[in-house]
Design a protein around this motif. Structure first.
Motif, mmCIF file in Angstrom:
data_model
loop_
_atom_site.group_PDB
_atom_site.id
_atom_site.type_symbol
_atom_site.label_atom_id
_atom_site.label_comp_id
_atom_site.label_asym_id
_atom_site.label_seq_id
_atom_site.Cartn_x
_atom_site.Cartn_y
_atom_site.Cartn_z
ATOM 1 N N VAL A 1 0.967 -1.258 -0.007
ATOM 2 C CA VAL A 1 -0.034 -0.211 0.053
ATOM 3 C C VAL A 1 0.692 1.181 -0.019
ATOM 4 C CG1 VAL A 1 -0.278 0.053 2.476
ATOM 5 C CG2 VAL A 1 -2.179 1.146 1.066
ATOM 6 N N LEU A 2 1.884 1.264 0.640
ATOM 7 C CA LEU A 2 2.810 2.510 0.870
ATOM 8 C C LEU A 2 3.638 2.683 -0.478
ATOM 9 C CD1 LEU A 2 3.930 2.101 4.576
ATOM 10 C CD2 LEU A 2 1.818 3.419 3.682
ATOM 11 N N ASP A 3 3.779 1.803 -1.331
ATOM 12 C CA ASP A 3 4.337 2.134 -2.428
ATOM 13 C C ASP A 3 3.514 2.253 -3.635
ATOM 14 O OD1 ASP A 3 6.919 1.669 -1.252
ATOM 15 O OD2 ASP A 3 6.736 -0.637 -1.804
ATOM 16 N N SER A 4 2.454 1.652 -3.610
ATOM 17 C CA SER A 4 1.359 1.809 -4.859
ATOM 18 C C SER A 4 0.080 2.487 -4.816
ATOM 19 C CB SER A 4 1.264 0.338 -5.465
ATOM 20 O OG SER A 4 0.454 -0.578 -4.212
ATOM 21 N N LEU A 5 -0.123 2.763 -3.376
ATOM 22 C CA LEU A 5 -1.319 3.350 -3.360
ATOM 23 C C LEU A 5 -1.267 4.759 -2.546
ATOM 24 C CD1 LEU A 5 -3.621 0.462 -1.820
ATOM 25 C CD2 LEU A 5 -3.513 1.517 -4.202
ATOM 26 N N GLU A 6 -2.167 5.778 -2.788
ATOM 27 C CA GLU A 6 -1.981 6.996 -1.878
ATOM 28 C C GLU A 6 -3.187 6.917 -0.886
ATOM 29 O OE1 GLU A 6 -2.189 9.931 -4.760
ATOM 30 O OE2 GLU A 6 0.200 10.293 -4.534
ATOM 31 N N LEU A 7 -3.021 7.303 0.467
ATOM 32 C CA LEU A 7 -3.785 7.205 1.536
ATOM 33 C C LEU A 7 -4.374 8.521 1.610
ATOM 34 C CD1 LEU A 7 -2.221 4.651 3.698
ATOM 35 C CD2 LEU A 7 -4.199 3.914 2.216
ATOM 36 N N GLN A 8 -5.676 8.676 1.789
ATOM 37 C CA GLN A 8 -6.313 10.104 2.242
ATOM 38 C C GLN A 8 -6.961 10.053 3.579
ATOM 39 O OE1 GLN A 8 -8.766 11.654 -0.886
ATOM 40 N NE2 GLN A 8 -6.969 12.759 -1.798
ATOM 41 N N VAL A 9 -6.783 10.828 4.508
ATOM 42 C CA VAL A 9 -7.365 10.487 5.964
ATOM 43 C C VAL A 9 -8.070 11.669 6.067
ATOM 44 C CG1 VAL A 9 -7.286 10.106 8.370
ATOM 45 C CG2 VAL A 9 -5.825 8.889 6.728
ATOM 46 N N PHE A 10 -9.170 11.559 6.554
ATOM 47 C CA PHE A 10 -10.318 12.904 6.670
ATOM 48 C C PHE A 10 -10.552 12.735 8.214
ATOM 49 C CE2 PHE A 10 -10.781 11.829 2.473
ATOM 50 C CZ PHE A 10 -10.593 12.893 1.943
ATOM 51 N N PHE A 11 -10.289 13.799 9.083
ATOM 52 C CA PHE A 11 -10.532 13.962 10.362
ATOM 53 C C PHE A 11 -11.909 14.899 10.666
ATOM 54 C CE2 PHE A 11 -6.108 13.069 10.036
ATOM 55 C CZ PHE A 11 -6.211 12.138 11.098
ATOM 56 N N ASN A 12 -13.140 14.170 11.018
ATOM 57 C CA ASN A 12 -14.183 14.823 11.234
ATOM 58 C C ASN A 12 -14.693 15.255 12.527
ATOM 59 O OD1 ASN A 12 -17.285 13.971 11.563
ATOM 60 N ND2 ASN A 12 -17.080 15.934 10.394
ATOM 61 N N ASP A 13 -15.319 16.651 12.535
ATOM 62 C CA ASP A 13 -16.009 16.677 13.940
ATOM 63 C C ASP A 13 -16.577 18.043 13.694
ATOM 64 O OD1 ASP A 13 -16.783 16.680 16.616
ATOM 65 O OD2 ASP A 13 -14.797 15.587 17.058
ATOM 66 N N HIS A 14 -17.579 18.522 14.601
ATOM 67 C CA HIS A 14 -18.018 19.660 14.473
ATOM 68 C C HIS A 14 -17.068 20.995 14.273
ATOM 69 C CE1 HIS A 14 -22.114 18.937 15.413
ATOM 70 N NE2 HIS A 14 -21.914 18.092 16.252
ATOM 71 N N ALA A 15 -17.514 21.851 13.810
ATOM 72 C CA ALA A 15 -16.632 22.943 13.278
ATOM 73 C C ALA A 15 -16.167 23.775 14.482
ATOM 74 C CB ALA A 15 -17.536 24.099 12.552
ATOM 75 N N ASP A 16 -16.790 23.476 15.783
ATOM 76 C CA ASP A 16 -16.049 24.070 16.902
ATOM 77 C C ASP A 16 -15.128 23.326 17.715
ATOM 78 O OD1 ASP A 16 -18.183 26.262 17.073
ATOM 79 O OD2 ASP A 16 -19.709 24.869 17.995
ATOM 80 N N ASN A 17 -14.810 21.907 17.036
ATOM 81 C CA ASN A 17 -13.545 21.307 17.513
ATOM 82 C C ASN A 17 -12.389 21.759 17.249
ATOM 83 O OD1 ASN A 17 -12.756 18.584 18.339
ATOM 84 N ND2 ASN A 17 -11.809 18.636 16.422
#
Length: 367
Positions: A98-114
Motif C-alpha cells: 500500500v505504501l508503494d503503490s497506493l495513496e492514502l487520504q485521511v479525513f478527520f471529522n468533527d463539529h466546526a467548534d472542535n
C-alpha cells in the motif's frame, strides 16, 4: 452554536480543546483503552473483508479513510494507524504494498467548534497519508457519494444531535424536572432519549450508506449498556446532578437553570444498537463485541474518582459552561463532583457495574 441543514437542526458539543490539564487530549484514557482492546478485531475484520485490489481496479490508486467525531488528541491517530496497518496487510496479501503503490487520504471529522488547530498540529511527523479536516456534523452528509473506503467512529455516536425536545417542555409528560439524565424508572424520559438516538442513528446510517464505496467497511465503538448490568454512566450523571442541586440550594446557580439542563448523550443497550442497524436495512453487522468482555477484570474495576472527574470535565465542561453562565463556577462544580464520584465508586467492585461499550463492524447490506 447550532447549524442547520434543511429542517433538521444540530447542536454542537465539542470536547475541551488545547493540551492543558482539562483538555480532552490529556483526559481520554478510557477511550484509548477501548480502542486498544478492540484494535485486533477491527484489524482482522478489515483484512478479511476489505477488497483493496477491487477498489483499485474500479477507481484509482487512492484509499480514503474517515474518522467521524475525531475530537482532539492522539486517540484518533492511533485508530487511523491501526486501519492503515490493516489495509497494508490486506494489500500485501493481494500482491501490492500500500505504501508503494497506493495513496492514502485521511479525513478527520468533527463539529466546526472542535479544536482542529491543536489536532492538526499534533499530526504524526512520519504519517503515511494526506490529512484533511472536515468540519460538520456526522448526523448529515459530509462526503461525495461512494468516496470513502473505511469509516470509523469511536465514542462519538452516543452524543445526540440535540437534547430531546420533550424533556425540556414543561407541558410534556416527559419533562425531566429536577433531573439532568434519567434512570430506568424514568420511562417517559428514557423513551424520549431513545427516540432521539434512533432518529440520529437513522440519519447517520443513511448518510454513510451514500458515502461508503461498495464493499467498504465501517467500524463503530459506541458506549453501550451491557445486558443485566448497572449503568456506570448513570452513577456519574447522578453524582453531577446532586452537585448542581446542592449548588442551586446554596444560591450559586438557579434551580431553574438546573431544571432546564439535560445531558445531550444517550447510552443505549447493545441490542438496541443492533436493532436500529438491522431496521435501517442498509448495513449488515459483520462483527459485534461488548467491550466489558474484552477487559481484564482488574482493569475493569479500577475506577479512580480523580481520573473520572477529569475525563468528565474534558467532555462536559463546554456543555455546562454554555448553560450555566456564571463565571468561575466550573472549578467548584468539578471539585464537588470528584467528591461525589469518590463516594459513588465504592459501589463499583460489585461485578454488575461494567465498562460501557460495544464494537460494531458493518458493511453495506447489498455489498
Amino acid at each position: 452554536m447550532e447549524s442547520k441543514k434543511g429542517t433538521q437542526s444540530y447542536e454542537s458539543f465539542p470536547m475541551n480543546g488545547g493540551e492543558g490539564q482539562y483538555s480532552y487530549a490529556q483526559n481520554s484514557n478510557s477511550q484509548r483503552t477501548g480502542a486498544d482492546i478492540t484494535k485486533h478485531i477491527s484489524r482482522d475484520a478489515i483484512i478479511e473483508m476489505l477488497d483493496v485490489e477491487s477498489f483499485v481496479q474500479h477507481s484509482s490508486n487512492v484509499i480514503r479513510i474517515a474518522d467521524l467525531g475525531c475530537s482532539v488528541g492522539l486517540n484518533t491517530f492511533f485508530t487511523i494507524q491501526n486501519i492503515i496497518d490493516a489495509v497494508n496487510l490486506k494489500s500485501q496479501s493481494q500482491g501490492r504494498h500500500v505504501l508503494d503503490s497506493l495513496e492514502l487520504q485521511v479525513f478527520f471529522n468533527d463539529h466546526a467548534d472542535n479544536d482542529f488547530n491543536t489536532l492538526l498540529k499534533s499530526l504524526p511527523k512520519e504519517k503515511q497519508y494526506y490529512a484533511a479536516a472536515v468540519p460538520g456534523t456526522f448526523h448529515g452528509r459530509l462526503f461525495p457519494e461512494s468516496s470513502i473506503h473505511v469509516f470509523n467512529s469511536s465514542y462519538a455516536l452516543h452524543w445526540l444531535s440535540r437534547v430531546p425536545k420533550d424533556i425540556v417542555d414543561k407541558n410534556s409528560d416527559a419533562y425531566n424536572y429536577g433531573r439532568i439524565y434519567f434512570t430506568n424508572e424514568d420511562k417517559k424520559v428514557a423513551a424520549a432519549y431513545s427516540a432521539q438516538f434512533a432518529k440520529d442513528i437513522e440519519s447517520f446510517l443513511n448518510s454513510r450508506a451514500l458515502e461508503l464505496v461498495p464493499g467498504g467497511i465501517m467500524t463503530l465503538i459506541i458506549p453501550c449498556v451491557p445486558p443485566d448490568s448497572k449503568n456506570v454512566f448513570e452513577v456519574a450523571a447522578n453524582s453531577m446532578e446532586n452537585v448542581l442541586v446542592e449548588m442551586a440550594n446554596k444560591g450559586l446557580i438557579s434551580h431553574e437553570q438546573v431544571d432546564s439542563f439535560n445531558l445531550p448523550v444517550y447510552m443505549p443497550a447493545s441490542e438496541e444498537v443492533k436493532e436500529l442497524i438491522e431496521k435501517n436495512g442498509k448495513f449488515k453487522i459483520e462483527r459485534s463485541e461488548l467491550l466489558y468482555q474484552l477487559y481484564d477484570f482488574k482493569i475493569q474495576q479500577a475506577v479512580d474518582a480523580r481520573n473520572g472527574s477529569m475525563e468528565m470535565r474534558a467532555a462536559f465542561e463546554g456543555v455546562l459552561k454554555n448553560h450555566f453562565k456564571e463565571e468561575g463556577i466550573m472549578d467548584e462544580i468539578f471539585i464537588q463532583f470528584e467528591k461525589k464520584l469518590a463516594e459513588a465508586t465504592l459501589l463499583f467492585p460489585d461485578p454488575s457495574y461494567r465498562q460501557l461499550g460495544g464494537l460494531f463492524v458493518i458493511k453495506h447490506a447489498l455489498a
